[in-house]
Design an enzyme around this catalytic site. Structure first.
Site, short mmCIF file in Angstrom:
data_model
loop_
_atom_site.label_atom_id
_atom_site.label_comp_id
_atom_site.label_asym_id
_atom_site.label_seq_id
_atom_site.Cartn_x
_atom_site.Cartn_y
_atom_site.Cartn_z
N HIS A 128 0.84 -1.20 0.00
CA HIS A 128 0.00 0.00 0.00
C HIS A 128 0.88 1.26 0.00
O HIS A 128 0.37 2.37 0.17
CB HIS A 128 -0.91 0.04 1.23
CG HIS A 128 -2.11 -0.87 1.14
ND1 HIS A 128 -2.79 -1.09 -0.03
CD2 HIS A 128 -2.74 -1.60 2.09
CE1 HIS A 128 -3.80 -1.93 0.20
NE2 HIS A 128 -3.78 -2.26 1.48
N SER A 158 -16.33 2.54 0.33
CA SER A 158 -15.83 1.22 0.69
C SER A 158 -14.98 1.29 1.96
O SER A 158 -15.10 0.47 2.87
CB SER A 158 -15.01 0.67 -0.48
OG SER A 158 -14.59 -0.64 -0.23
N ARG A 285 -17.79 -6.78 -0.06
CA ARG A 285 -19.01 -6.10 0.40
C ARG A 285 -20.04 -6.13 -0.72
O ARG A 285 -21.03 -6.82 -0.63
CB ARG A 285 -18.68 -4.66 0.83
CG ARG A 285 -19.80 -3.96 1.56
CD ARG A 285 -19.43 -2.53 1.89
NE ARG A 285 -19.22 -1.71 0.72
CZ ARG A 285 -20.15 -0.99 0.11
NH1 ARG A 285 -21.39 -0.98 0.58
NH2 ARG A 285 -19.87 -0.27 -0.96
P1 A3P Z 1 -16.99 -2.34 -1.99
O1 A3P Z 1 -16.83 -2.02 -0.54
O2 A3P Z 1 -17.36 -1.14 -2.81
O3 A3P Z 1 -17.92 -3.47 -2.23
P2 A3P Z 1 -9.69 -3.94 -1.27
O4 A3P Z 1 -9.60 -5.33 -1.73
O5 A3P Z 1 -8.68 -3.03 -1.90
O6 A3P Z 1 -9.79 -3.83 0.19
O7 A3P Z 1 -11.09 -3.37 -1.88
C1 A3P Z 1 -12.30 -3.88 -1.43
C2 A3P Z 1 -13.36 -3.52 -2.44
O8 A3P Z 1 -13.25 -4.40 -3.59
C3 A3P Z 1 -14.74 -3.76 -1.89
O9 A3P Z 1 -15.57 -2.82 -2.55
C4 A3P Z 1 -15.02 -5.19 -2.33
O10 A3P Z 1 -16.36 -5.55 -2.30
C5 A3P Z 1 -14.44 -5.15 -3.73
N1 A3P Z 1 -14.11 -6.48 -4.25
C6 A3P Z 1 -13.60 -7.54 -3.59
N2 A3P Z 1 -13.46 -8.59 -4.40
C7 A3P Z 1 -13.87 -8.20 -5.63
C8 A3P Z 1 -13.97 -8.86 -6.89
N3 A3P Z 1 -13.62 -10.12 -7.03
N4 A3P Z 1 -14.43 -8.15 -7.94
C9 A3P Z 1 -14.81 -6.86 -7.79
N5 A3P Z 1 -14.74 -6.19 -6.62
C10 A3P Z 1 -14.28 -6.84 -5.54
#
Ligand code: A3P
Length: 319
Positions: A128, A158, A285
């Protein structure tokens, strides 16, 4: 490399205690707000991580789809090793367990520098950190960087959900209202923020060194997954062959890593599985574009758009 325990803690610890702090859990380091409890890992990564020429680094600011791209990169790079779709490691492991964080996981141990010799090549890591804070060996070597970003309003929403979920766990202070949290985000005081500076650091580098940094938006991948997965494979030097395309290997990976597929697997859907102490369900989510409309007022939308315009305009980056 094994350092004496005291030596390592002190070497790293001295640099941390003098940093400015905010919200009781963030430290300001090289222009970004980093959880203080991660600072040891950050400095240890910068000091001790040695990149290999064919390493692949996934670089993101939190909540832009890191989990998704951990899955994508793992499946893409290892596609010849796991030809049997019934036995793919992603079916039984959360993506975070297959692609480790440098500063948030591997280099967190205060007692020793991790031994990475057992990792198979090409090694995959996530970070990150902004481009500015990457270890020198990453910048100097030919290793590749895949940088993902996302619409700032969806990223914020998110993050808001995620932080509310994990705050109890880590004792981090989250503002009582979404408005306050949003104001902090807009002035750059957020997890690994300022969001915009983080994104820009990789965007600029991808323009200057397109062979080294691949830059992609979450929204682009959602809209045209086939096109972008093929571009990504090409960038990483593992293009799909015509036979693979014919056999549907591109779609296999897209489907395996889709939100619908991953979020329903037992390992990701059950509350009793966790990585970094965070419930696996927290990484899945909704996985949609535009959910911010359900949370932000028109004023908030305008404010965020203004910041985005100010920060990204001259760099030619649009959302
Ligand atoms: P939302 O909270 O908008 O649903 P990170 O992985 O960087 O923590 O980001 C999390 C975000 O990516 C969340 O967004 C999550 O739901 C979404 N996410 C996780 N897996 C995913 C996938 N396979 N395809 C698309 N979005 C995904």
């Amino acid at each position: 490399e094994n350092l004496q325990e005291d030596e390592l803690i002190q070497e790293v610890g001295d640099d941390i205690s003098s940093l400015p702090t905010a919200e009781g859990w963030l430290s300001h380091y090289q222009g970004f707000w980093i959880p203080t409890q991660r600072m040891h890992g950050v400095i240890a990564t910068q000091k001790y991580f040695q990149a290999h020429e064919n390493d692949i680094l996934l670089a993101t600011t939190p909540k832009v789809g890191t989990t998704w791209f951990k899955a994508i990169l793992f499946a893409l790079v290892n596609r010849v090793r796991y030809l049997n779709p019934q036995q793919h490691p992603l079916l039984t492991n959360n993506p975070h367990a297959l692609l480790p964080y440098l500063e948030g996981e591997l280099f967190m141990n205060k007692n020793e520098v991790p031994d990475l010799t057992h990792l198979t090549s090409p090694r995959l890591f996530a970070t990150h950190l902004s481009y500015l804070s990457l270890p020198k060996s990453v910048k100097d070597s030919t290793c590749k960087i895949v940088s993902l970003c996302r619409n700032p309003k969806d990223t914020f929403v998110s993050l808001w959900h995620f932080e509310n979920k994990v705050s109890a766990l880590f004792g981090t202070k989250v503002p009582d209202t979404i408005e306050e949290s949003f104001d902090n985000f807009c002035r750059g005081v957020s997890l690994y923020g300022p969001f915009w500076d983080h994104v820009l650091s990789y965007w600029k580098e991808s323009l200057e060194k397109p062979q080294k940094v691949f830059f992609l938006k979450y929204e682009e991948m959602k809209e045209q997954p086939t096109t972008h997965l093929k571009r990504l494979a090409e960038f990483l030097g593992c293009s799909f062959s015509p036979e693979e395309e014919e056999k549907g290997r591109v779609n296999d990976i897209i489907n395996l890593c889709s939100f619908n597929n991953l979020s329903k697997l037992e390992v990701n859907a059950k509350g009793n599985t966790a990585i970094f102490g965070v419930d696996n369900t927290s990484y899945f989510r909704q996985g949609e574009v535009g959910d911010w409309k359900n949370y932000l007022t028109v004023e908030m939308e305008e404010k965020c758009d203004r910041v985005t315009e100010e920060k990204f305009h001259t760099a030619g980056l649009k959302f």
